[in-house]
Design a protein around this motif. Structure first.
Motif, PDB file in Angstrom:
ATOM      1  N   HIS A  58       1.064  -1.337   0.175  1.00 18.70           N
ATOM      2  CA  HIS A  58      -0.015   0.016   0.093  1.00 18.70           C
ATOM      3  C   HIS A  58       0.673   1.211  -0.036  1.00 18.70           C
ATOM      4  O   HIS A  58       2.129   1.474   0.536  1.00 18.70           O
ATOM      5  CB  HIS A  58      -1.188   0.033   1.167  1.00 18.70           C
ATOM      6  N   THR A  99       5.025  -3.057   1.989  1.00 14.53           N
ATOM      7  CA  THR A  99       4.321  -4.411   2.689  1.00 14.53           C
ATOM      8  C   THR A  99       4.618  -4.695   4.046  1.00 14.53           C
ATOM      9  O   THR A  99       5.972  -4.984   4.014  1.00 14.53           O
ATOM     10  CB  THR A  99       4.679  -5.407   1.535  1.00 14.53           C
ATOM     11  N   PHE A 118      -4.865   4.967   2.728  1.00 12.02           N
ATOM     12  CA  PHE A 118      -3.749   3.758   2.160  1.00 12.02           C
ATOM     13  C   PHE A 118      -4.402   3.535   0.556  1.00 12.02           C
ATOM     14  O   PHE A 118      -5.590   3.387   0.529  1.00 12.02           O
ATOM     15  CB  PHE A 118      -3.912   2.276   2.682  1.00 12.02           C
ATOM     16  N   ASN A 120      -4.192   0.729  -1.810  1.00 12.10           N
ATOM     17  CA  ASN A 120      -3.870  -0.813  -2.034  1.00 12.10           C
ATOM     18  C   ASN A 120      -3.646  -1.078  -3.145  1.00 12.10           C
ATOM     19  O   ASN A 120      -4.329  -0.980  -4.399  1.00 12.10           O
ATOM     20  CB  ASN A 120      -5.188  -1.673  -1.246  1.00 12.10           C
ATOM     21  N   HIS A 130      -8.815   1.447  -1.327  1.00 10.46           N
ATOM     22  CA  HIS A 130      -8.292   2.268  -0.519  1.00 10.46           C
ATOM     23  C   HIS A 130      -9.000   2.205   0.743  1.00 10.46           C
ATOM     24  O   HIS A 130     -10.048   1.601   0.998  1.00 10.46           O
ATOM     25  CB  HIS A 130      -8.477   3.760  -0.728  1.00 10.46           C
TER      26      HIS A 130
END
Length: 164
Positions: A58, A99, A118, A120, A130
């Motif tokens: 992310h 990660t 975030f 993703n 997100h």
């Protein structure tokens, strides 16, 4: 100047009594959501990672502050130099992409203050969604209800108050 008398001077929570929402946002991750300020665009959460938990790759749109209290974790992209152990503080600037992986041998706990969202990504680098204060609050409440737990007094945005 007139004081606003209906606003609290401070909001205090006894977080040891908060329920944990299990499996939220990723398998093996549990959180206690303390603040979900949708208007301010940030959240504060105690996190608990089962051994070997991996949070998918992310990108953070805002800064993140973290403090590890138990166990250990690191970023797969950065290896040992990113190891966090009890007492470690980490600052992640906006744009940080990684990660997260927790220890394979023990439960890991940390407090995170997350500004923004975030973004993703899957293993191929494709955007898949997100996570932000609004959908974290929604997921937290939903999971607690499914678990049969009471909804705690999460601090929410606006004029700062408890979730009701």
């Amino acid at each position: 100047m007139t004081a606003i008398t209906d606003l609290p001077l401070a909001l205090t929570m006894q977080t040891e009594d908060f329920p944990w929402a299990h499996g939220i946002l990723a398998p093996g991750l549990s959180i206690q959501l303390l603040v979900a300020d949708v208007e301010g665009g940030f959240l504060v959460a105690r996190t608990r990672f089962a051994p070997g938990t991996i949070i998918p790759t992310h990108l953070h749109t805002g800064a993140v502050h973290g403090y590890t209290t138990k166990g250990s974790w690191f970023y797969q992209e950065y290896g040992e130099e990113s190891m966090n152990i009890p007492g470690s503080y980490i600052y992640e600037p906006a744009g940080s992409t990684h990660t997260l992986q927790s220890s394979d041998t023990e439960v890991t706990e940390a407090l995170f203050i997350i500004h923004g969202a975030f973004l993703n990504y899957d293993e191929a680098g494709n955007f898949v969604g997100h996570i932000d204060a609004a959908n974290t609050l929604e997921a937290y409440v939903s999971i607690l209800r499914d678990q049969g737990d009471a909804i705690p007094k999460v601090v929410v945005g606006g004029n700062s108050n408890y979730l009701r």
